[in-house]
Every structure is written in structure tokens, then in C-alpha cells.
Design a protein around this motif. Structure first.
Motif, PDB file in Angstrom:
ATOM      1  N   PRO A 108      -9.565  39.694 -26.876  1.00 15.34           N
ATOM      2  CA  PRO A 108     -10.984  39.042 -26.485  1.00 15.34           C
ATOM      3  C   PRO A 108     -12.134  38.430 -27.001  1.00 15.34           C
ATOM      4  CG  PRO A 108     -10.342  40.840 -25.180  1.00 15.34           C
ATOM      5  CD  PRO A 108      -8.866  40.710 -26.477  1.00 15.34           C
ATOM      6  N   ALA A 109     -12.210  39.158 -27.079  1.00 18.15           N
ATOM      7  CA  ALA A 109     -13.141  38.422 -28.664  1.00 18.15           C
ATOM      8  C   ALA A 109     -13.149  36.946 -29.122  1.00 18.15           C
ATOM      9  CB  ALA A 109     -13.497  40.089 -29.331  1.00 18.15           C
ATOM     10  N   PHE A 110     -11.650  36.820 -29.176  1.00 12.70           N
ATOM     11  CA  PHE A 110     -11.134  35.643 -29.578  1.00 12.70           C
ATOM     12  C   PHE A 110     -11.959  34.439 -28.754  1.00 12.70           C
ATOM     13  CE2 PHE A 110      -7.888  32.410 -29.106  1.00 12.70           C
ATOM     14  CZ  PHE A 110      -8.154  31.790 -30.463  1.00 12.70           C
ATOM     15  N   PHE A 111     -11.363  34.850 -27.434  1.00  9.17           N
ATOM     16  CA  PHE A 111     -11.410  33.711 -26.658  1.00  9.17           C
ATOM     17  C   PHE A 111     -13.240  34.039 -26.257  1.00  9.17           C
ATOM     18  CE2 PHE A 111      -6.768  34.552 -25.767  1.00  9.17           C
ATOM     19  CZ  PHE A 111      -6.507  33.539 -25.279  1.00  9.17           C
ATOM     20  N   ALA A 112     -13.794  34.802 -26.325  1.00  7.72           N
ATOM     21  CA  ALA A 112     -14.872  35.170 -25.474  1.00  7.72           C
ATOM     22  C   ALA A 112     -15.380  34.165 -26.202  1.00  7.72           C
ATOM     23  CB  ALA A 112     -15.809  36.402 -26.107  1.00  7.72           C
ATOM     24  N   ALA A 168     -24.931  20.492 -26.804  1.00 11.90           N
ATOM     25  CA  ALA A 168     -25.094  19.569 -25.971  1.00 11.90           C
ATOM     26  C   ALA A 168     -23.306  19.359 -25.427  1.00 11.90           C
ATOM     27  CB  ALA A 168     -25.177  17.808 -26.354  1.00 11.90           C
ATOM     28  N   GLY A 169     -23.576  19.178 -24.110  1.00 14.51           N
ATOM     29  CA  GLY A 169     -22.574  18.903 -22.820  1.00 14.51           C
ATOM     30  C   GLY A 169     -21.563  20.168 -23.220  1.00 14.51           C
ATOM     31  N   THR A 170     -20.655  20.554 -22.203  1.00 17.13           N
ATOM     32  CA  THR A 170     -20.013  21.024 -22.636  1.00 17.13           C
ATOM     33  C   THR A 170     -18.849  20.690 -22.081  1.00 17.13           C
ATOM     34  OG1 THR A 170     -21.092  22.791 -20.195  1.00 17.13           O
ATOM     35  CG2 THR A 170     -19.128  23.180 -20.188  1.00 17.13           C
ATOM     36  N   ASP A 171     -17.080  21.566 -22.874  1.00 12.43           N
ATOM     37  CA  ASP A 171     -16.217  21.179 -22.919  1.00 12.43           C
ATOM     38  C   ASP A 171     -15.774  22.522 -22.283  1.00 12.43           C
ATOM     39  OD1 ASP A 171     -13.574  20.961 -23.879  1.00 12.43           O
ATOM     40  OD2 ASP A 171     -13.805  22.720 -26.280  1.00 12.43           O
ATOM     41  N   GLU A 172     -14.966  21.363 -20.595  1.00 10.73           N
ATOM     42  CA  GLU A 172     -14.657  22.053 -19.079  1.00 10.73           C
ATOM     43  C   GLU A 172     -13.520  21.857 -20.308  1.00 10.73           C
ATOM     44  OE1 GLU A 172     -16.812  18.996 -19.621  1.00 10.73           O
ATOM     45  OE2 GLU A 172     -18.618  19.459 -18.200  1.00 10.73           O
ATOM     46  N   PHE A 173     -12.380  21.656 -20.674  1.00 10.56           N
ATOM     47  CA  PHE A 173     -11.160  21.306 -21.082  1.00 10.56           C
ATOM     48  C   PHE A 173     -11.209  22.890 -21.436  1.00 10.56           C
ATOM     49  CE2 PHE A 173     -11.498  16.313 -20.845  1.00 10.56           C
ATOM     50  CZ  PHE A 173     -10.233  16.658 -19.427  1.00 10.56           C
ATOM     51  N   THR A 174     -11.667  23.027 -22.473  1.00  9.14           N
ATOM     52  CA  THR A 174     -11.488  24.742 -23.043  1.00  9.14           C
ATOM     53  C   THR A 174     -12.067  25.875 -21.998  1.00  9.14           C
ATOM     54  OG1 THR A 174     -11.854  23.513 -25.161  1.00  9.14           O
ATOM     55  CG2 THR A 174     -11.910  26.026 -24.676  1.00  9.14           C
ATOM     56  N   LEU A 175     -13.236  25.034 -21.278  1.00  8.25           N
ATOM     57  CA  LEU A 175     -14.006  26.578 -19.415  1.00  8.25           C
ATOM     58  C   LEU A 175     -12.827  26.878 -19.360  1.00  8.25           C
ATOM     59  CD1 LEU A 175     -16.155  28.048 -19.296  1.00  8.25           C
ATOM     60  CD2 LEU A 175     -16.824  25.903 -18.704  1.00  8.25           C
ATOM     61  N   ASN A 176     -12.375  25.671 -18.821  1.00  6.04           N
ATOM     62  CA  ASN A 176     -11.099  25.874 -17.439  1.00  6.04           C
ATOM     63  C   ASN A 176      -9.682  26.806 -18.139  1.00  6.04           C
ATOM     64  OD1 ASN A 176     -12.543  24.254 -16.060  1.00  6.04           O
ATOM     65  ND2 ASN A 176     -11.888  22.639 -15.917  1.00  6.04           N
ATOM     66  N   LEU A 217     -11.853  40.901 -17.753  1.00  9.08           N
ATOM     67  CA  LEU A 217     -13.307  41.304 -17.265  1.00  9.08           C
ATOM     68  C   LEU A 217     -13.242  41.826 -18.957  1.00  9.08           C
ATOM     69  CD1 LEU A 217     -11.470  43.620 -15.054  1.00  9.08           C
ATOM     70  CD2 LEU A 217     -13.423  42.573 -14.961  1.00  9.08           C
ATOM     71  N   ASP A 218     -12.125  42.021 -20.531  1.00  8.46           N
ATOM     72  CA  ASP A 218     -12.182  42.581 -21.381  1.00  8.46           C
ATOM     73  C   ASP A 218     -12.933  41.265 -21.854  1.00  8.46           C
ATOM     74  OD1 ASP A 218     -11.368  44.885 -20.971  1.00  8.46           O
ATOM     75  OD2 ASP A 218      -8.936  44.299 -21.888  1.00  8.46           O
ATOM     76  N   ILE A 219     -12.460  40.037 -21.641  1.00  7.41           N
ATOM     77  CA  ILE A 219     -13.330  39.009 -22.430  1.00  7.41           C
ATOM     78  C   ILE A 219     -14.787  38.854 -21.860  1.00  7.41           C
ATOM     79  CG2 ILE A 219     -13.561  36.290 -22.379  1.00  7.41           C
ATOM     80  CD1 ILE A 219     -10.231  36.124 -22.142  1.00  7.41           C
ATOM     81  N   ARG A 220     -15.389  39.132 -20.719  1.00  6.96           N
ATOM     82  CA  ARG A 220     -16.226  39.281 -20.446  1.00  6.96           C
ATOM     83  C   ARG A 220     -17.228  40.414 -20.974  1.00  6.96           C
ATOM     84  NH1 ARG A 220     -15.936  40.189 -14.198  1.00  6.96           N
ATOM     85  NH2 ARG A 220     -17.395  41.519 -14.379  1.00  6.96           N
ATOM     86  N   ALA A 221     -16.513  41.073 -21.338  1.00  5.07           N
ATOM     87  CA  ALA A 221     -17.515  42.446 -22.364  1.00  5.07           C
ATOM     88  C   ALA A 221     -17.782  42.105 -23.738  1.00  5.07           C
ATOM     89  CB  ALA A 221     -16.739  43.904 -21.935  1.00  5.07           C
ATOM     90  N   GLU A 222     -17.010  41.537 -23.507  1.00  3.75           N
ATOM     91  CA  GLU A 222     -17.105  40.745 -25.398  1.00  3.75           C
ATOM     92  C   GLU A 222     -18.644  39.580 -25.702  1.00  3.75           C
ATOM     93  OE1 GLU A 222     -15.919  43.032 -28.013  1.00  3.75           O
ATOM     94  OE2 GLU A 222     -13.974  44.091 -27.118  1.00  3.75           O
ATOM     95  N   TYR A 223     -18.100  38.958 -24.390  1.00  2.00           N
ATOM     96  CA  TYR A 223     -18.932  37.877 -24.352  1.00  2.00           C
ATOM     97  C   TYR A 223     -20.478  38.703 -24.366  1.00  2.00           C
ATOM     98  CZ  TYR A 223     -20.392  33.121 -23.467  1.00  2.00           C
ATOM     99  OH  TYR A 223     -21.294  32.020 -23.378  1.00  2.00           O
TER     100      TYR A 223
END
Length: 323
Positions: free
Chosen positions: A251-255, A265-273, A285-291
Motif C-alpha cells: 500500500p505504501a508503494f501505491f501511495a 504541474a499537471g496530473t498523471d491521470e493514467f496512473t491515477l485511474n 483503504l490501506d493505501i489511503r492510510a499510508e498516503y
């Protein structure tokens, strides 16, 4: 049979009282009217699990005589279209398409390749490879081979093969042995034996690797990440570091990946999606906590300040809540 794509820490679960034909009808109406009713689409598609969305798509096809995915594509555009299509794509097919996209055309998107191949389980990778062949009539391995080279290629191929041992119980003797192998292959010799790094990092289970990293510290007095950084370079180094991060704390890796996609500058939407769609039923849920732990702000607020409109609304629903 339990799906290898569903964990216990997702933000999206099966909706109770689910009725596929009712949902399909509502989606048809939302698309068919004058101007699209995005709110209905968002409510339904972010409020159902992927397995349920597949059932809606089946009902939709039977009733409308065309693919729901095509209908969404024809009706939406930009980032909203991409995230909606991601939601209605089966997980293994979604990964296959993301891998294909990262290798298509000039230049390879190594970071996307690394993210997917370093983080998926062996069972998931086997399904992705199957889906890849079904969709593209080519083997994933062949495409990776013709698109990458050297040690990086070798490591990717090993991961794509889904040969990581998931049943292995952490074994201290083996960890000592593997740590010594890594030490001998890197720090201790003139020039690095990359093959040994691939052998240990691409085959051992994550819990086993964690133990190996501890033993490595005992032997060498430094973290394996530091040795990897001084002994390897380029995409191969990036891949090994990603494997170490995933083994330590997926989860920390993804966060961290999400943070990179949102900042600057500018969002990387491909990664975000990709991350939000593919982790929404596994460990978001764990990614959110790590973030929150890593960056002091919630993922929810980071998405909110970086996106807008129906696209923002969709991502926030997938994110599931503010921490």
C-alpha cells in the motif's frame, strides 16, 4: 471460487440488494436521454463491485444489443470516459490493456510496466497473461521481449510468468542464505551479478523477502535498497526498488505512486485511474492510510484539489472517504 482480484481492504464491495437488469435499464436511460445523466452513471458504476458491473454489462448487451463499454465510450469523453471504461473492464483484462498501452508505439512507459509487474501476485499475473493472449492474440512475454532489453527484460519476463512462490512460509535459514547470495552478487564483488538479484527478488514470496532484507542488513550493515542503488541503474534499478517496496509495504508503494501522479504541474491521470480502479477492491483503504501517514494530507483531499467536475466526483466515490 474467490476472485484473486478481491481483498478485504477495498473501498468498493458488492452492493446489497443488487439487481443487474434494473441497473442496466437505468444506465440505458442515462445514456439515451438528451444529454447524458452522468450522476446516475457515477452512482451505479462506483456503487457496484467489478463482478456486479460485469453482470450489468451482460444485461445491457441483451437489452440494448450493443456493448455497454462502447455506449459509454460514445457518450463520454476524456478522463471521465477513461475511468468509467476502467470500472466496467474485468481486472485481468484491464491490466492486460494497461500493459499493452505501456508498450505500444514509440517509447515504452517503463514506470507503468514496473508498477503492474512488481505488485501483482502470481495468480493475478497468470490471469493477466491469459487475458492478454485472448485480447491481442500475442503472448505477453513476446511483447515484453521485443520492447525491452537486458536484465530489465529478464526480470520482467520472470515476473510476467507469475513464478513468485506465494505459499512459501518465511524461513530464516533460507533468508540468511539468500541475503548472503545478494551480498556476494553485489557489494562484495567487482561488478554485479544481476542474475542473482533477479533469482531472489522475482521468485521469493513477499514475507520471505522481508526476512531476507533484515538478514541482508545484518550481513552488510546497509539496506538492500542502498545496495541496489549503488550497484544497478536505469529501469532495472527502478524495477528492483519497486519489488523491494512492494515486499515491504505494497500500500505504501501505491501511495507513493499516487502522490507522484498528483503533485507538480499537471496530473498523471493514467496512473491515477489505474491505481484507483485496480486497487479499489483490494487494498485502497490501506493505501489511503499510508498516503495520510506519508504526506500528512488525505488522498481524498489531494484528489479533490487536483481534479474537477464529474471526473473528480467519480474518483472521490472510488476513494471512498476522507481520512
Amino acid at each position: 471460487m474467490a476472485s484473486v482480484w478481491v481483498g478485504t481492504r477495498g473501498t468498493i464491495r458488492d452492493a446489497p440488494g443488487f439487481n443487474a437488469s434494473r441497473d442496466a435499464e437505468a444506465i440505458r436511460k442515462a445514456i439515451r436521454g438528451i444529454g447524458t445523466d452522468e450522476k446516475t452513471l457515477i452512482d451505479i458504476l462506483t456503487g457496484r463491485s467489478n463482478a456486479q458491473r460485469q453482470l450489468i454489462a451482460k444485461e445491457y448487451r441483451a437489452a440494448a444489443g450493443k456493448d455497454m463499454k462502447d455506449a459509454l465510450k460514445g457518450d463520454l469523453s476524456g478522463n471521465l470516459e477513461r475511468i468509467m471504461v476502467a470500472l466496467v473492464t474485468p481486472p485481468a483484462v484491464f491490466d492486460a490493456k494497461q500493459l499493452k498501452k505501456s508498450m505500444k508505439g514509440t517509447g515504452t512507459d517503463e514506470q507503468a510496466l514496473i508498477e503492474i509487474l512488481a505488485s501483482r501476485t502470481s495468480k493475478q499475473m497468470k490471469e493477466v497473461a491469459q487475458a492478454y493472449y485472448t485480447v491481442y492474440k500475442k503472448s505477453l512475454g513476446d511483447d515484453i521481449s521485443s520492447d525491452t532489453s537486458g536484465d530489465f527484460r529478464q526480470a520482467l519476463l520472470t515476473l510476467a510468468d507469475g513464478r513468485r512462490d506465494e505459499h512459501q512460509r518465511p524461513d530464516e535459514q533460507l533468508a540468511k542464505k539468500d541475503a548472503q547470495i545478494l551480498y556476494n552478487a553485489g557489494e562484495k564483488r567487482w561488478g554485479t551479478d544481476e542474475g542473482k538479484f533477479i533469482e531472489v527478488l522475482c521468485f521469493s514470496s513477499f514475507p520471505q523477502l522481508k526476512l531476507t532484507f533484515e538478514e541482508y542488513r545484518n550481513i552488510s550493515g546497509k539496506k538492500l535498497e542502498d545496495s541496489i542503488q549503488s550497484e544497478t541503474s536505469g529501469s532495472f534499478e527502478d524495477l528492483l526498488l519497486a519489488i523491494v517496496k512492494c515486499a515491504n509495504n505494497t500500500p505504501a508503494f501505491f501511495a507513493e505512486r499516487l502522490h507522484k501522479s498528483l503533485k507538480g504541474a499537471g496530473t498523471d491521470e493514467f496512473t491515477l485511474n489505474r491505481i484507483l480502479a485496480s486497487r479499489s477492491e483490494i487494498d485502497l483503504l490501506d493505501i489511503r492510510a499510508e498516503y495520510k501517514k506519508l504526506y500528512g494530507v488525505s488522498l481524498y483531499s489531494a484528489i479533490k484539489s487536483d481534479t474537477s467536475g464529474d471526473y473528480e466526483a467519480t474518483l472521490l466515490r472510488i476513494c471512498g472517504g476522507d481520512d
